[in-house]
Motif scaffolding. Structure first.
Motif, PDB file in Angstrom:
ATOM      1  N   GLY A 166       0.825  -1.203   0.000  1.00  0.00           N
ATOM      2  CA  GLY A 166       0.000   0.000   0.000  1.00  0.00           C
ATOM      3  C   GLY A 166       0.859   1.253   0.000  1.00  0.00           C
ATOM      4  N   ARG A 167       0.377   2.275   0.682  1.00  0.00           N
ATOM      5  CA  ARG A 167       1.086   3.552   0.736  1.00  0.00           C
ATOM      6  C   ARG A 167       1.222   4.019   2.182  1.00  0.00           C
ATOM      7  NH1 ARG A 167       0.543   7.144  -4.632  1.00  0.00           N
ATOM      8  NH2 ARG A 167       0.620   5.404  -6.103  1.00  0.00           N
ATOM      9  N   ILE A 168       2.357   4.655   2.451  1.00  0.00           N
ATOM     10  CA  ILE A 168       2.647   5.179   3.777  1.00  0.00           C
ATOM     11  C   ILE A 168       2.991   6.651   3.638  1.00  0.00           C
ATOM     12  CG2 ILE A 168       4.284   5.103   5.696  1.00  0.00           C
ATOM     13  CD1 ILE A 168       4.547   2.158   5.329  1.00  0.00           C
ATOM     14  N   VAL A 169       2.470   7.474   4.539  1.00  0.00           N
ATOM     15  CA  VAL A 169       2.750   8.903   4.547  1.00  0.00           C
ATOM     16  C   VAL A 169       3.652   9.209   5.741  1.00  0.00           C
ATOM     17  CG1 VAL A 169       1.759  11.199   4.791  1.00  0.00           C
ATOM     18  CG2 VAL A 169       0.601   9.489   3.393  1.00  0.00           C
ATOM     19  N   LEU A 170       4.771   9.914   5.463  1.00  0.00           N
ATOM     20  CA  LEU A 170       5.720  10.290   6.512  1.00  0.00           C
ATOM     21  C   LEU A 170       6.072  11.768   6.383  1.00  0.00           C
ATOM     22  CD1 LEU A 170       8.239   7.289   6.444  1.00  0.00           C
ATOM     23  CD2 LEU A 170       6.324   7.631   8.004  1.00  0.00           C
ATOM     24  N   PRO A 171       6.466  12.401   7.487  1.00  0.00           N
ATOM     25  CA  PRO A 171       6.817  13.819   7.419  1.00  0.00           C
ATOM     26  C   PRO A 171       8.151  14.057   6.736  1.00  0.00           C
ATOM     27  CG  PRO A 171       7.154  12.974   9.636  1.00  0.00           C
ATOM     28  CD  PRO A 171       6.495  11.879   8.858  1.00  0.00           C
ATOM     29  N   GLY A 172       8.274  15.235   6.084  1.00  0.00           N
ATOM     30  CA  GLY A 172       9.536  15.647   5.485  1.00  0.00           C
ATOM     31  C   GLY A 172       9.612  15.366   3.996  1.00  0.00           C
ATOM     32  N   ASN A 173      10.650  15.928   3.394  1.00  0.00           N
ATOM     33  CA  ASN A 173      10.951  15.692   1.975  1.00  0.00           C
ATOM     34  C   ASN A 173      11.924  14.524   1.904  1.00  0.00           C
ATOM     35  OD1 ASN A 173      11.769  15.685  -0.671  1.00  0.00           O
ATOM     36  ND2 ASN A 173      12.295  17.858  -0.755  1.00  0.00           N
ATOM     37  N   LEU A 174      11.441  13.344   1.523  1.00  0.00           N
ATOM     38  CA  LEU A 174      12.241  12.122   1.612  1.00  0.00           C
ATOM     39  C   LEU A 174      12.861  11.699   0.287  1.00  0.00           C
ATOM     40  CD1 LEU A 174       9.989  10.038   4.034  1.00  0.00           C
ATOM     41  CD2 LEU A 174      11.824  11.653   4.557  1.00  0.00           C
ATOM     42  N   GLY A 175      12.855  12.603  -0.701  1.00  0.00           N
ATOM     43  CA  GLY A 175      13.525  12.276  -1.960  1.00  0.00           C
ATOM     44  C   GLY A 175      12.702  12.699  -3.153  1.00  0.00           C
ATOM     45  N   ASN A 211      -1.717   6.278   8.551  1.00  0.00           N
ATOM     46  CA  ASN A 211      -1.374   5.054   7.828  1.00  0.00           C
ATOM     47  C   ASN A 211      -2.143   3.864   8.390  1.00  0.00           C
ATOM     48  OD1 ASN A 211       0.788   6.355   6.253  1.00  0.00           O
ATOM     49  ND2 ASN A 211       1.804   6.524   8.224  1.00  0.00           N
ATOM     50  N   VAL A 212      -3.057   3.344   7.589  1.00  0.00           N
ATOM     51  CA  VAL A 212      -3.849   2.168   7.957  1.00  0.00           C
ATOM     52  C   VAL A 212      -3.713   1.162   6.826  1.00  0.00           C
ATOM     53  CG1 VAL A 212      -6.121   1.271   8.518  1.00  0.00           C
ATOM     54  CG2 VAL A 212      -5.470   3.573   9.288  1.00  0.00           C
ATOM     55  N   LEU A 213      -3.078   0.018   7.109  1.00  0.00           N
ATOM     56  CA  LEU A 213      -2.757  -0.960   6.078  1.00  0.00           C
ATOM     57  C   LEU A 213      -3.456  -2.286   6.351  1.00  0.00           C
ATOM     58  CD1 LEU A 213       1.104  -0.335   6.002  1.00  0.00           C
ATOM     59  CD2 LEU A 213      -0.556   0.520   4.337  1.00  0.00           C
ATOM     60  N   PRO A 214      -4.121  -2.863   5.353  1.00  0.00           N
ATOM     61  CA  PRO A 214      -4.672  -4.207   5.530  1.00  0.00           C
ATOM     62  C   PRO A 214      -3.546  -5.236   5.504  1.00  0.00           C
ATOM     63  CG  PRO A 214      -5.034  -3.440   3.283  1.00  0.00           C
ATOM     64  CD  PRO A 214      -4.412  -2.300   4.026  1.00  0.00           C
ATOM     65  N   VAL A 215      -3.525  -6.134   6.482  1.00  0.00           N
ATOM     66  CA  VAL A 215      -2.445  -7.116   6.601  1.00  0.00           C
ATOM     67  C   VAL A 215      -3.021  -8.461   7.045  1.00  0.00           C
ATOM     68  CG1 VAL A 215      -0.655  -5.408   7.148  1.00  0.00           C
ATOM     69  CG2 VAL A 215      -1.994  -6.417   8.998  1.00  0.00           C
ATOM     70  N   GLN A 216      -2.215  -9.498   6.895  1.00  0.00           N
ATOM     71  CA  GLN A 216      -2.586 -10.833   7.363  1.00  0.00           C
ATOM     72  C   GLN A 216      -1.552 -11.311   8.369  1.00  0.00           C
ATOM     73  OE1 GLN A 216      -2.424 -14.105   4.497  1.00  0.00           O
ATOM     74  NE2 GLN A 216      -4.254 -14.987   5.405  1.00  0.00           N
ATOM     75  N   ILE A 217      -2.014 -11.882   9.470  1.00  0.00           N
ATOM     76  CA  ILE A 217      -1.101 -12.391  10.499  1.00  0.00           C
ATOM     77  C   ILE A 217      -0.428 -13.664   9.991  1.00  0.00           C
ATOM     78  CG2 ILE A 217      -0.936 -13.333  12.834  1.00  0.00           C
ATOM     79  CD1 ILE A 217      -3.241 -11.524  13.629  1.00  0.00           C
ATOM     80  N   GLY A 274       3.851 -11.317  13.428  1.00  0.00           N
ATOM     81  CA  GLY A 274       4.301 -11.154  12.058  1.00  0.00           C
ATOM     82  C   GLY A 274       3.133 -10.844  11.151  1.00  0.00           C
ATOM     83  N   LEU A 275       3.326  -9.908  10.214  1.00  0.00           N
ATOM     84  CA  LEU A 275       2.252  -9.423   9.356  1.00  0.00           C
ATOM     85  C   LEU A 275       2.680  -9.427   7.892  1.00  0.00           C
ATOM     86  CD1 LEU A 275       1.430  -6.299  11.546  1.00  0.00           C
ATOM     87  CD2 LEU A 275       0.177  -8.465  11.574  1.00  0.00           C
ATOM     88  N   GLN A 276       1.824  -9.931   7.020  1.00  0.00           N
ATOM     89  CA  GLN A 276       2.068  -9.892   5.588  1.00  0.00           C
ATOM     90  C   GLN A 276       1.339  -8.686   5.008  1.00  0.00           C
ATOM     91  OE1 GLN A 276       3.850 -12.483   3.971  1.00  0.00           O
ATOM     92  NE2 GLN A 276       3.913 -11.233   2.116  1.00  0.00           N
ATOM     93  N   ALA A 277       2.102  -7.798   4.354  1.00  0.00           N
ATOM     94  CA  ALA A 277       1.535  -6.614   3.710  1.00  0.00           C
ATOM     95  C   ALA A 277       1.976  -6.643   2.252  1.00  0.00           C
ATOM     96  CB  ALA A 277       2.010  -5.338   4.391  1.00  0.00           C
ATOM     97  N   GLY A 278       1.114  -7.127   1.369  1.00  0.00           N
ATOM     98  CA  GLY A 278       1.541  -7.343  -0.004  1.00  0.00           C
ATOM     99  C   GLY A 278       2.603  -8.416  -0.031  1.00  0.00           C
ATOM    100  N   ARG A 279       3.751  -8.104  -0.635  1.00  0.00           N
ATOM    101  CA  ARG A 279       4.883  -9.043  -0.652  1.00  0.00           C
ATOM    102  C   ARG A 279       5.854  -8.770   0.493  1.00  0.00           C
ATOM    103  NH1 ARG A 279       4.327  -6.992  -5.560  1.00  0.00           N
ATOM    104  NH2 ARG A 279       6.213  -5.728  -5.344  1.00  0.00           N
TER     105      ARG A 279
END
Length: 354
Positions: free
Chosen positions: A252-261, A290-296, A310-315
Motif C-alpha cells: 500500500g502507501r505510507i505517509v511520513l513527514p519531510g521531503n524524503l527524496g 497510515n492504515v494498512l490491511p495485513v494478514q497475520i 508477524g504481518l504480511q503486507a503485499g509481498r
C-alpha cells in the motif's frame, strides 16, 4: 563474489562457532556486546587464527585447517576500517589514501567526496571526514573483501548522518562482500542487504535483512525496543501543504513527514514493532494517517508481557508488538486479516535511508 565463513575459535571460556555466507553487498554482523562480532571479523582479516574451519572468498581460500592454509594478513586483500580512523597525523589526506595503494584512485575519491580534502591533514577533519578517508584508504588496496568494525560508533548523530549516504553508495557500487559489524539496529536496517545475528558466539539467525528483522522470532535477539520491520518503498508523491511524503510499497502507501527524496526514488524504512497498532476492524475517525490491511503470519509470545506478531503486507513483512492481554482480547490467530496502524511520526529520521 561470495564470502564463505565457517570458523571455530575458543578464547578462554568463550567459543566462537560461526557459519554463514556473505554475498556482495553489506552483510551486517549484529549482536550484543561480547557475542563475538569483533573476534569473527578479525578471523576473516587474519588477525585471529581459528582452531578449525574454512574462510573463502570465491575460489580464493584464506584459511583451511584441513588443507593447512592460513594466508597472512597482507595476502588476504582485505580492506579494514576500524572504529577510529587510524590515519597518519603527519600525512595529508592524499598521502593517507595512497598508503593503502592506488587502485581506482579517481573513482574512490569521487565516490567518497574526498576531492576537496586531499591537501588537509587529519587534525583539520571532522570525525565523519576522517572515517571517509579511512574507507577510501581501505578501497585503494583493491580489496576482495571489505571489513568494517563499528565504523560509526564513535561519531555523533550529525556525523553519522554525514557518512551514511557514502556507505550506501559503496554498498550499491562496489561489488565485493562487505562485513559490517554493528550493535545499532538503525544502521543495520539502513545499510544491510544480509544480516547475521550472533549470540554467545553462535549464528542464531541469518538471511536477507527484510526477512530477518521482520521475523517475530528475532525480537528477543534484537531487543523489544529495537525490533522492527524493514521495507523498501518508492517516493510516490508529496502533500506539499502538510510537508509530507507519500511512499508506495507492495502493501500500500505510507505517509511520513519531510521531503524524503525525488519522485520515484527508492527509500528504505525501518518501522519499529512497538509503534504498530493492530485493529480487527478498519478504524475510522483516528489521527494516524497510515492504515494498512495485513494478514497475520506468526505469533510469538515473549518472556515478558509482550507478543510479537508477524504481518504480511503485499509481498512485504511488517512486525507488531502488543501485550498478551491485547492479543487475547482480540483473539489474534495466524491467517487472520487485520489492520496495521502506523503514526506518520513513528518512523524517525534515523530509520529512513536509501
Amino acid at each position: 563474489m561470495m564470502l564463505n565463513v565457517n570458523v571455530h575459535k575458543r578464547l578462554g571460556d568463550f567459543a566462537l562457532d560461526a557459519r554463514f555466507d556473505a554475498p556482495a553487498g553489506v552483510t551486517a554482523v549484529f549482536g550484543r556486546s561480547g557475542s563475538g562480532k569483533t573476534t569473527l571479523i578479525n578471523a576473516v582479516a587474519g588477525l585471529v587464527r581459528p582452531e578449525r574451519g574454512q574462510i573463502a572468498v570465491g575460489d580464493a581460500i584464506l584459511f583451511d585447517d584441513q588443507k593447512r592454509i592460513n594466508l597472512p594478513v597482507a595476502r588476504r586483500r582485505a580492506g579494514y576500517v576500524f572504529q577510529d580512523a587510524r590515519l597518519f597525523p603527519h600525512m595529508t589526506v592524499a598521502r593517507n589514501l595512497s598508503y593503502g595503494g592506488d587502485h581506482d584512485a579517481a573513482r574512490v575519491i569521487e565516490m567518497l567526496g574526498l576531492g576537496d580534502l586531499l591537501e588537509r591533514k587529519p587534525a583539520g577533519l571532522s570525525g565523519g571526514e576522517r572515517q571517509r578517508v579511512a574507507l577510501g584508504r581501505a578501497l585503494m588496496c583493491d580489496p576482495q573483501i571489505l571489513l568494517m568494525d563499528e565504523p560509526l560508533a564513535a561519531l555523533d548523530a550529525p556525523r553519522k548522518a554525514e557518512i551514511l549516504p557514502y556507505i550506501v553508495r559503496l554498498r550499491d557500487e562496489v561489488q565485493v562482500p562487505i562485513l559490517y559489524v554493528s550493535h545499532d539496529v538503525s544502521e543495520v536496517a539502513r545499510l544491510a542487504t544480509t544480516v547475521v545475528i550472533l549470540e554467545q558466539g553462535r549464528v542464531v539467525a541469518t538471511g536477507p535483512v527484510g526477512e530477518v528483522l521482520s521475523s517475530p522470532a528475532a525480537v528477543p535477539l534484537l531487543g523489544v525496543r529495537d525490533a522492527g520491520a524493514v521495507i523498501v518503498t518508492k517516493v510516490a508523491g508529496r502533500l506539499l501543504d502538510d510537508g509530507l511524503t507519500e511512499l508506495a510499497f507492495s502493501g500500500g502507501r505510507i505517509v511520513l513527514p519531510g521531503n524524503l527524496g525525488r519522485l520515484g526514488q527508492q527509500v528504505r524504512l525501518r518501522i519499529p514493532a512497538q509503534d504498530v497498532i493492530l485493529s480487527r476492524e478498519k478504524p475510522i475517525g483516528i489521527s494516524a494517517l497510515n492504515v494498512l490491511p495485513v494478514q497475520i503470519t506468526a505469533i510469538e509470545a515473549g518472556r515478558g508481557p509482550g507478543v510479537a506478531v508477524g504481518l504480511q503486507a503485499g509481498r512485504d513483512q511488517l512486525l507488531a508488538r502488543v501485550t498478551r492481554r491485547s492479543a487475547k482480547l482480540m483473539a489474534l490467530e495466524v491467517g487472520q486479516q487485520v489492520y496495521a496502524i502506523i503514526k506518520a511520526t513513528a518512523v524517525g529520521p534515523e530509520d529512513v535511508g536509501g
